[in-house]
Design an enzyme around this catalytic site. Structure first.
Site, mmCIF file in Angstrom:
data_model
loop_
_atom_site.group_PDB
_atom_site.id
_atom_site.type_symbol
_atom_site.label_atom_id
_atom_site.label_comp_id
_atom_site.label_asym_id
_atom_site.label_seq_id
_atom_site.Cartn_x
_atom_site.Cartn_y
_atom_site.Cartn_z
ATOM 1 N N HIS A 52 22.781 -12.997 -140.349
ATOM 2 C CA HIS A 52 22.090 -14.212 -139.910
ATOM 3 C C HIS A 52 22.024 -14.248 -138.387
ATOM 4 O O HIS A 52 22.625 -13.408 -137.726
ATOM 5 C CB HIS A 52 22.768 -15.473 -140.459
ATOM 6 C CG HIS A 52 24.100 -15.788 -139.872
ATOM 7 N ND1 HIS A 52 25.250 -15.071 -140.160
ATOM 8 C CD2 HIS A 52 24.477 -16.753 -139.002
ATOM 9 C CE1 HIS A 52 26.271 -15.596 -139.507
ATOM 10 N NE2 HIS A 52 25.828 -16.621 -138.785
ATOM 11 N N HIS A 54 21.548 -17.205 -134.914
ATOM 12 C CA HIS A 54 21.456 -18.561 -134.378
ATOM 13 C C HIS A 54 20.750 -18.463 -133.038
ATOM 14 O O HIS A 54 20.972 -17.511 -132.285
ATOM 15 C CB HIS A 54 22.845 -19.167 -134.124
ATOM 16 C CG HIS A 54 23.690 -19.292 -135.331
ATOM 17 N ND1 HIS A 54 23.450 -20.205 -136.328
ATOM 18 C CD2 HIS A 54 24.803 -18.613 -135.704
ATOM 19 C CE1 HIS A 54 24.382 -20.097 -137.258
ATOM 20 N NE2 HIS A 54 25.214 -19.122 -136.904
ATOM 21 N N TYR A 133 25.199 -8.374 -129.297
ATOM 22 C CA TYR A 133 23.912 -8.987 -129.630
ATOM 23 C C TYR A 133 23.954 -10.492 -129.402
ATOM 24 O O TYR A 133 23.793 -11.289 -130.316
ATOM 25 C CB TYR A 133 23.521 -8.669 -131.073
ATOM 26 C CG TYR A 133 23.606 -7.189 -131.371
ATOM 27 C CD1 TYR A 133 22.872 -6.274 -130.625
ATOM 28 C CD2 TYR A 133 24.426 -6.712 -132.378
ATOM 29 C CE1 TYR A 133 22.959 -4.910 -130.883
ATOM 30 C CE2 TYR A 133 24.510 -5.352 -132.647
ATOM 31 C CZ TYR A 133 23.777 -4.464 -131.892
ATOM 32 O OH TYR A 133 23.862 -3.127 -132.147
#
Length: 163
Positions: A52, A54, A133
């Site tokens: 996932h 954000h 990342y």
């Protein structure tokens, strides 16, 4: 809200670890750059985890279409990942995403902290500086965080959960 600032959680299909190697992360970056050319937005903060991501976006003053931008980013990445070695036609994304409109400076800081602390929360690293990342490194260069920030969970985000 045109010109608004938004926090997003975008999840991979069935929590599949799509972003567990650098190549798909690079494709995501390219997708965002490509969409930004025709549909501008600023990325205030971002972290990409294996299953996932954000991020916080700021949209132009005359625009509030974050859904259209996400649709284009997801399409771009899906087309390329399903042709990628190992891409077996399995969907890349869950159909929806979580969105929150940032209300004020305090809300922005909490969500920035949440974004940058997320790799630690998931046990991937012991400090945000160790996750490659993430916009955390740029935020440190801009003086928004110290390199050693996040060795413990910040109190303001302890109960936040946007997974």
């Amino acid at each position: 809200m045109p010109g608004g600032c938004y926090f997003f959680t975008v999840v991979c299909w069935s929590r599949r670890p799509v972003f567990n190697t650098p190549e798909p992360v690079d494709l995501l970056r390219k997708a965002m750059r490509t969409v930004k050319q025709s549909r501008p937005f600023d990325i205030e903060a971002m972290v990409v985890l294996p299953d996932h991501l954000h991020c916080i976006w700021r949209l132009p003053e005359t625009d509030d279409d974050f859904s259209g931008r996400w649709r284009e980013i997801k399409k771009y990445l899906t087309r390329r990942l399903t042709r990628h070695p190992g891409g077996n036609g399995t969907p890349v994304w869950q159909p929806r995403f979580w969105e929150h409109s940032i209300r004020d400076d305090e809300d922005m800081q909490r969500h920035m902290d949440y974004v940058h602390y997320n790799p630690v929360k998931h046990g991937l690293v012991s400090a945000p500086v160790d996750w490659p990342y993430s916009s955390f490194h740029a935020a440190v260069r801009r003086g928004l965080y110290s390199r050693d920030w996040g060795s413990a969970c910040p109190e303001a985000i302890r109960l936040m959960d946007f997974e």
